[in-house]
Design a protein around this motif. Structure first.
Motif, PDB file in Angstrom:
ATOM      1  N   PRO A 178      -3.804  -6.168  -4.268  1.00 51.02           N
ATOM      2  CA  PRO A 178      -4.619  -6.718  -5.344  1.00 51.02           C
ATOM      3  C   PRO A 178      -6.079  -6.823  -4.923  1.00 51.02           C
ATOM      4  N   GLY A 179      -6.977  -6.378  -5.773  1.00 50.05           N
ATOM      5  CA  GLY A 179      -8.408  -6.467  -5.496  1.00 50.05           C
ATOM      6  C   GLY A 179      -8.947  -5.384  -4.588  1.00 50.05           C
ATOM      7  N   SER A 180      -8.075  -4.518  -4.105  1.00 54.09           N
ATOM      8  CA  SER A 180      -8.545  -3.446  -3.226  1.00 54.09           C
ATOM      9  C   SER A 180      -9.035  -2.261  -4.063  1.00 54.09           C
ATOM     10  N   PRO A 181      -9.761  -1.336  -3.442  1.00 52.24           N
ATOM     11  CA  PRO A 181     -10.233  -0.178  -4.196  1.00 52.24           C
ATOM     12  C   PRO A 181      -9.140   0.893  -4.390  1.00 52.24           C
ATOM     13  N   GLY A 182      -7.908   0.600  -3.978  1.00 49.21           N
ATOM     14  CA  GLY A 182      -6.814   1.560  -4.124  1.00 49.21           C
ATOM     15  C   GLY A 182      -6.548   1.909  -5.582  1.00 49.21           C
ATOM     16  N   VAL A 183      -5.883   3.031  -5.799  1.00 49.94           N
ATOM     17  CA  VAL A 183      -5.655   3.526  -7.152  1.00 49.94           C
ATOM     18  C   VAL A 183      -4.354   3.010  -7.768  1.00 49.94           C
ATOM     19  N   GLY A 184      -3.546   2.293  -7.010  1.00 51.61           N
ATOM     20  CA  GLY A 184      -2.243   1.867  -7.509  1.00 51.61           C
ATOM     21  C   GLY A 184      -2.248   0.497  -8.146  1.00 51.61           C
ATOM     22  N   THR A 185      -1.106   0.154  -8.700  1.00 50.31           N
ATOM     23  CA  THR A 185      -0.886  -1.172  -9.269  1.00 50.31           C
ATOM     24  C   THR A 185      -0.377  -2.096  -8.158  1.00 50.31           C
ATOM     25  N   ASN A 186       0.054  -3.291  -8.519  1.00 52.07           N
ATOM     26  CA  ASN A 186       0.579  -4.222  -7.516  1.00 52.07           C
ATOM     27  C   ASN A 186       1.780  -4.967  -8.088  1.00 52.07           C
ATOM     28  N   PRO A 187       2.564  -5.609  -7.231  1.00 54.80           N
ATOM     29  CA  PRO A 187       3.767  -6.294  -7.705  1.00 54.80           C
ATOM     30  C   PRO A 187       3.493  -7.359  -8.762  1.00 54.80           C
ATOM     31  N   GLU A 188       2.362  -8.036  -8.681  1.00 54.64           N
ATOM     32  CA  GLU A 188       2.064  -9.072  -9.671  1.00 54.64           C
ATOM     33  C   GLU A 188       1.866  -8.469 -11.059  1.00 54.64           C
ATOM     34  N   GLN A 189       1.185  -7.327 -11.138  1.00 57.97           N
ATOM     35  CA  GLN A 189       1.024  -6.655 -12.432  1.00 57.97           C
ATOM     36  C   GLN A 189       2.370  -6.169 -12.961  1.00 57.97           C
ATOM     37  N   LEU A 190       3.194  -5.627 -12.086  1.00 55.37           N
ATOM     38  CA  LEU A 190       4.509  -5.148 -12.505  1.00 55.37           C
ATOM     39  C   LEU A 190       5.376  -6.301 -12.998  1.00 55.37           C
ATOM     40  N   PHE A 191       5.335  -7.425 -12.295  1.00 50.49           N
ATOM     41  CA  PHE A 191       6.092  -8.596 -12.707  1.00 50.49           C
ATOM     42  C   PHE A 191       5.603  -9.100 -14.062  1.00 50.49           C
TER      43      PHE A 191
ATOM     44  N   ASN B  57       0.848  -1.199   0.000  1.00 53.42           N
ATOM     45  CA  ASN B  57       0.000   0.000   0.000  1.00 53.42           C
ATOM     46  C   ASN B  57       0.880   1.245   0.000  1.00 53.42           C
ATOM     47  N   GLY B  58       1.960   1.190  -0.755  1.00 48.89           N
ATOM     48  CA  GLY B  58       2.927   2.269  -0.723  1.00 48.89           C
ATOM     49  C   GLY B  58       3.185   2.888  -2.077  1.00 48.89           C
ATOM     50  N   GLN B  59       4.464   3.117  -2.314  1.00 46.53           N
ATOM     51  CA  GLN B  59       4.892   3.787  -3.539  1.00 46.53           C
ATOM     52  C   GLN B  59       6.271   3.271  -3.909  1.00 46.53           C
ATOM     53  N   SER B  60       6.513   3.144  -5.210  1.00 51.42           N
ATOM     54  CA  SER B  60       7.836   2.779  -5.722  1.00 51.42           C
ATOM     55  C   SER B  60       8.310   3.866  -6.666  1.00 51.42           C
ATOM     56  N   ARG B  61       9.588   4.175  -6.547  1.00 55.61           N
ATOM     57  CA  ARG B  61      10.173   5.221  -7.391  1.00 55.61           C
ATOM     58  C   ARG B  61      11.557   4.763  -7.825  1.00 55.61           C
ATOM     59  N   SER B  62      11.871   4.981  -9.096  1.00 51.15           N
ATOM     60  CA  SER B  62      13.209   4.655  -9.593  1.00 51.15           C
ATOM     61  C   SER B  62      14.167   5.797  -9.288  1.00 51.15           C
ATOM     62  N   ASP B  63      15.454   5.483  -9.282  1.00 56.70           N
ATOM     63  CA  ASP B  63      16.460   6.488  -8.954  1.00 56.70           C
ATOM     64  C   ASP B  63      16.507   7.625  -9.978  1.00 56.70           C
ATOM     65  N   ASP B  64      16.049   7.357 -11.215  1.00 54.22           N
ATOM     66  CA  ASP B  64      16.032   8.403 -12.240  1.00 54.22           C
ATOM     67  C   ASP B  64      14.657   9.063 -12.379  1.00 54.22           C
ATOM     68  N   SER B  65      13.717   8.690 -11.517  1.00 58.58           N
ATOM     69  CA  SER B  65      12.336   9.222 -11.479  1.00 58.58           C
ATOM     70  C   SER B  65      11.509   8.893 -12.718  1.00 58.58           C
ATOM     71  N   ARG B  66      11.978   7.999 -13.573  1.00 61.32           N
ATOM     72  CA  ARG B  66      11.185   7.615 -14.743  1.00 61.32           C
ATOM     73  C   ARG B  66      10.029   6.699 -14.343  1.00 61.32           C
ATOM     74  N   LEU B  67      10.172   6.030 -13.209  1.00 60.33           N
ATOM     75  CA  LEU B  67       9.108   5.208 -12.658  1.00 60.33           C
ATOM     76  C   LEU B  67       8.726   5.813 -11.312  1.00 60.33           C
ATOM     77  N   ASP B  68       7.463   6.131 -11.164  1.00 63.67           N
ATOM     78  CA  ASP B  68       6.966   6.707  -9.912  1.00 63.67           C
ATOM     79  C   ASP B  68       5.506   6.274  -9.796  1.00 63.67           C
ATOM     80  N   ILE B  69       5.275   5.199  -9.057  1.00 61.80           N
ATOM     81  CA  ILE B  69       3.943   4.599  -9.042  1.00 61.80           C
ATOM     82  C   ILE B  69       3.430   4.367  -7.633  1.00 61.80           C
ATOM     83  N   LYS B  70       2.115   4.417  -7.527  1.00 60.90           N
ATOM     84  CA  LYS B  70       1.434   4.075  -6.281  1.00 60.90           C
ATOM     85  C   LYS B  70       1.129   2.577  -6.308  1.00 60.90           C
ATOM     86  N   LEU B  71       1.170   1.962  -5.139  1.00 61.88           N
ATOM     87  CA  LEU B  71       0.884   0.536  -5.000  1.00 61.88           C
ATOM     88  C   LEU B  71      -0.362   0.343  -4.158  1.00 61.88           C
ATOM     89  N   SER B  72      -1.142  -0.670  -4.508  1.00 61.19           N
ATOM     90  CA  SER B  72      -2.342  -1.047  -3.758  1.00 61.19           C
ATOM     91  C   SER B  72      -2.427  -2.560  -3.688  1.00 61.19           C
TER      92      SER B  72
END
Length: 135
Positions: free
Chosen positions: A33-46, A16-31
């Motif tokens: 799976p199946g929750s009403p959160g607005v972010g993606t999840n590690p399984e989708q990223l994988f 339920n957090g956030q991931s950011r790359s060192d070059d800021s090209r990736l900056d995403i919210k995490l939620s």
């Protein structure tokens, strides 16, 4: 051995957090799976990472035998997060590959070869159940 690239990210807050790359090209919210959160999840990223890498490996496999990969080739990845009493949490995956215009036997041979050379496939081999299929 030479290192071709190193991806660097920092995650805070877990699923339920956030991931950011060192070059800021990736900056995403995490939620979760199946929750009403607005972010993606590690399984989708994988799934996104593996399918992109696998498509690149398909191009390499096609070059090896002198075949042109269809421009509209695609890889649909499904990554399941599961749990059971014996294993606890686990992942399993399916890669469904579309190679329009190629004969099925040739398409499956390209898929099989890509599964041998794709770094994600190598990393998961023997660790998770993965089914890779030419549609």
């Amino acid at each position: 051995m030479s290192i071709l690239y190193t991806g660097k990210t920092t995650t805070t807050g877990g699923r339920n957090g956030q991931s950011r790359s060192d070059d800021s090209r990736l900056d995403i919210k995490l939620s979760l799976p199946g929750s009403p959160g607005v972010g993606t999840n590690p399984e989708q990223l994988f799934a996104a990472g593996w399918s992109a890498c696998f498509l690149g490996a398909m191009g390499r496999a096609a070059e090896e035998i002198g075949v042109k990969l269809p421009a509209d080739a695609s890889v649909a990845a499904e990554v399941d997060l599961g749990a059971d009493a014996e294993q606890g949490f686990f992942l399993q995956a399916r890669l469904n590959v579309s190679l329009p215009g190629l004969e099925h036997a040739l398409a499956q041979s390209l898929v099989d070869r890509a599964h041998q050379i794709c770094p994600y496939s190598k990393a998961t081999r023997g660790n998770i159940q993965a089914v890779v299929t030419a549609l």
